[in-house]
Design an enzyme around this catalytic site. Sequence first.
Site, PDB file in Angstrom:
ATOM      1  CG  HIS A 431      51.816  36.053  20.957  1.00 56.44           C
ATOM      2  ND1 HIS A 431      51.632  37.120  21.819  1.00 56.44           N
ATOM      3  CD2 HIS A 431      50.594  35.457  20.835  1.00 56.44           C
ATOM      4  CE1 HIS A 431      50.365  37.159  22.206  1.00 56.44           C
ATOM      5  NE2 HIS A 431      49.714  36.167  21.619  1.00 56.44           N
ATOM      6  CG  ASP A 435      50.805  41.508  24.034  1.00 56.75           C
ATOM      7  OD1 ASP A 435      51.508  40.476  24.028  1.00 56.75           O
ATOM      8  OD2 ASP A 435      50.899  42.405  24.896  1.00 56.75           O
TER       9      ASP A 435
END
Length: 458
Positions: A431, A435
């Site tokens: 992450h 995204d």
Amino acid sequence: MIVPVLSRQALRHASVARVALPSLTRWYASYPPHTVVKMPALSPTMTSGGIGAWQKKPGDKIEPGEVLVEIETDKAQMDFEFQEEGVLAKILKDSGEKDVAVGNPIAILVEEGTDVNAFKDFTLKDAGGETSPAVPKDEPKNESTASAPTPAPTPAPEPENTSFTGRFQTALEREPNALPAAKRLAREKGIDLRNVKGSGPGGKITEEDVKKALASAPAAGAAAAAYTDVPISGMRKTIAARLKESVTENPHFFVSTNLSVSKLLKLRQALNSSADGRYKLSVNDFLIKAMGIASKRVPTVNSSWRDGVIRQFETVDVSVAVATPNGLITPIVKGVEGKGLESISAAVKELAKKARDGKLKPEEYQGGSISISNMGMNPAVQSFTAIINPPQAAILAVGAPQKVAVPVENEDGTTGVSWDEQIIVTASFDHKVVDGAVGAEWIRELKKVIENPLELLL
């Protein structure tokens, strides 16, 4: 003066709880100097308790840390320990007695050397009598219990009350009553002292008791060592370090989907049939090619987190997880976006053989921009998640093909059911780099290519 310790394990890792209770009273009068042990209050609300097993009998010496008796409440069974020396002269409440009021006498203790036989006829009355458990304030008081006992001809002097500090511990947590040498030998030989009967003074376990237990139970000793310590190889240490780093440093998130591979399997069969033995394509070859196409369409996934920058790679170099006798290794198929299926298949087979033979060169397994881990050869694995191969930002986990019933609408308007071959794939993303929406877009592109496999030939 004899000072007791009460111990109890209120919680599994609870700290010692200190209390002060007037549970000992010193008496002189017509008997030799002695101490009356009273039922202690194990909690602020406790009014009575039961007597469990006495761990000592009259005449037994009590040494620091030894258990005198078990005290039972409605919630637990506690040990009554002592931290100084003394001798048990008289038991006033036998094992099994219930509802003994807090403060009532339960035993008599004397200093070592005192004549214990002098207390043979000692009674509860001699210890000051007993009272009933406390009655709640809203209930009428029983007049018969409030009346004072008949005074003795010669009044005893005022008792000397002794307070003490202590702790509570469950009986299950009790340390075995054993000599230090016996404990040391038991620890060395793997003997559980809770299963050893002591023959020493006061039931204390001696070194000889441990030796007898060891000789009589060879099978138990052998069972205790039923394991093998396997040395950790350098490769295993590297795997452990890298995966630990990945889990610690990379915030993983996962995106899964079902891929219909019925069309792909038909195309694979047709291509293999026309190859005349020159190649044999696997489903994994198609997936590697599809990853190259999806990564060119969504290039953020084909990146890695570096100090101060996110490095986005121009080519898609797929690290392919290969199981070897020494552990997992990931040789790299480079530039898959520009390779055909035949070339990818040949590269995978060659690299996998080198990996199993331990002949990979460093440049053949160091690097890579994205990884794939395929457990599809094991029909028991429907799906799984994989740990990202650092410093990469993504890895694709592939399960085994499954036949799935799907509804269909026929040309005449009727409906029915057909069987579809499907694979569950799960992508793990870092992450820091990718995204959620970007990861989902990459999965969508992969699904589009796999379910329309002719795009792989373009």
